[in-house]
Enzyme design. Sequence first.
Site, PDB file in Angstrom:
ATOM      1  N   SER A 134       0.830  -1.209   0.000  1.00  0.00           N
ATOM      2  CA  SER A 134       0.000   0.000   0.000  1.00  0.00           C
ATOM      3  C   SER A 134       0.862   1.256   0.000  1.00  0.00           C
ATOM      4  O   SER A 134       0.508   2.262  -0.633  1.00  0.00           O
ATOM      5  CB  SER A 134      -0.936   0.006   1.204  1.00  0.00           C
ATOM      6  OG  SER A 134      -0.210   0.048   2.428  1.00  0.00           O
ATOM      7  N   ARG A 139       0.295   3.539  -3.297  1.00  0.00           N
ATOM      8  CA  ARG A 139      -0.357   4.838  -3.118  1.00  0.00           C
ATOM      9  C   ARG A 139       0.426   5.938  -3.828  1.00  0.00           C
ATOM     10  O   ARG A 139      -0.144   6.756  -4.557  1.00  0.00           O
ATOM     11  CB  ARG A 139      -0.481   5.158  -1.628  1.00  0.00           C
ATOM     12  CG  ARG A 139      -1.171   6.505  -1.343  1.00  0.00           C
ATOM     13  CD  ARG A 139      -1.228   6.795   0.141  1.00  0.00           C
ATOM     14  NE  ARG A 139      -2.123   5.875   0.827  1.00  0.00           N
ATOM     15  CZ  ARG A 139      -1.727   4.840   1.563  1.00  0.00           C
ATOM     16  NH1 ARG A 139      -0.430   4.591   1.699  1.00  0.00           N
ATOM     17  NH2 ARG A 139      -2.604   4.060   2.158  1.00  0.00           N
ATOM     18  N   ASN A 184      -0.894   7.857  -7.540  1.00  0.00           N
ATOM     19  CA  ASN A 184      -1.125   9.301  -7.646  1.00  0.00           C
ATOM     20  C   ASN A 184      -0.206   9.949  -8.669  1.00  0.00           C
ATOM     21  O   ASN A 184      -0.644  10.802  -9.458  1.00  0.00           O
ATOM     22  CB  ASN A 184      -0.937   9.951  -6.272  1.00  0.00           C
ATOM     23  CG  ASN A 184      -2.117   9.731  -5.350  1.00  0.00           C
ATOM     24  OD1 ASN A 184      -3.113  10.448  -5.412  1.00  0.00           O
ATOM     25  ND2 ASN A 184      -2.016   8.734  -4.490  1.00  0.00           N
TER      26      ASN A 184
END
Length: 271
Positions: free
Chosen positions: A200, A204, A208
């Site tokens: 994660s 993440r 983005n």
Amino acid sequence: MTAAAHAPTASEYIVHHLGHFSSQHQSKIVDFSIINVDTIFWSVVCGVVGCLLMYLAARKATSGVPGRFQAFVEMVVEMVEDQSKAIVHGDRTFIAPLALTVFVWVALMNSLDFLPVDLVSGIMRLAGMEEIHHRIVPTADLNGTLGIALGVLALMLYYSVKIKGAGGFVHELFAAPFGIWLAPFNLLLNIIEFAAKTVSLGMRLFGNMYAGELLFLLIALLGSAATAFGFVGHVIAGSIWAIFHILIVLLQAFIFMMLTLVYLGQAHEAH
């Protein structure tokens, strides 16, 4: 044959800009023998630049009225120090500088997304190497972000052993959170927890930055439209997204730093 005939389609344009300068062609989804040279190169460049900036700030620091650069660096250092104090309880002689390094490094790598999307391809074209793929933003490469996340995982394991001892860490793996009688389930749960934190953390940041890079490419395609609407839309959309992307670049660096502190803080605590 006209130049228009050689112009790439929208999909070809995006595929070319999202391709990597790799050690070999990737023919399967997972291949650990492939090295994305551009990701490693720009990661090292940003790391060197970040260290140089911190060195210059420390060398030119004065006890009097600080200049703009020193004031900015002091604000960043104070922010990181305050966050490390609030999250990690114990010896922070290494963790606070680590958090500062992570923030500056990730922020610099993210900031490469502000360079024109056609800059590298234009340089390659002038050098007669237009067929070579090259990406600038290391954090838009999943290999790069997962590599940093694996480094954080290694630090999590290191501090877990350092603070709790090898025996205490192993006992925690088998005994927490449901007790030693459910040791197999505890071990499986803890392994999943470590894996989920690592994946994660890397996903993440990658998600983005990849989305931001892709949106810049789509805006560039809008500007290639031979109409007044395309040009005006390109200028307006590009300006708005570039301004908004400043927030994303800094926010993602801050979030990555905060999660690193949180995970290292958890390694300092016993269940």
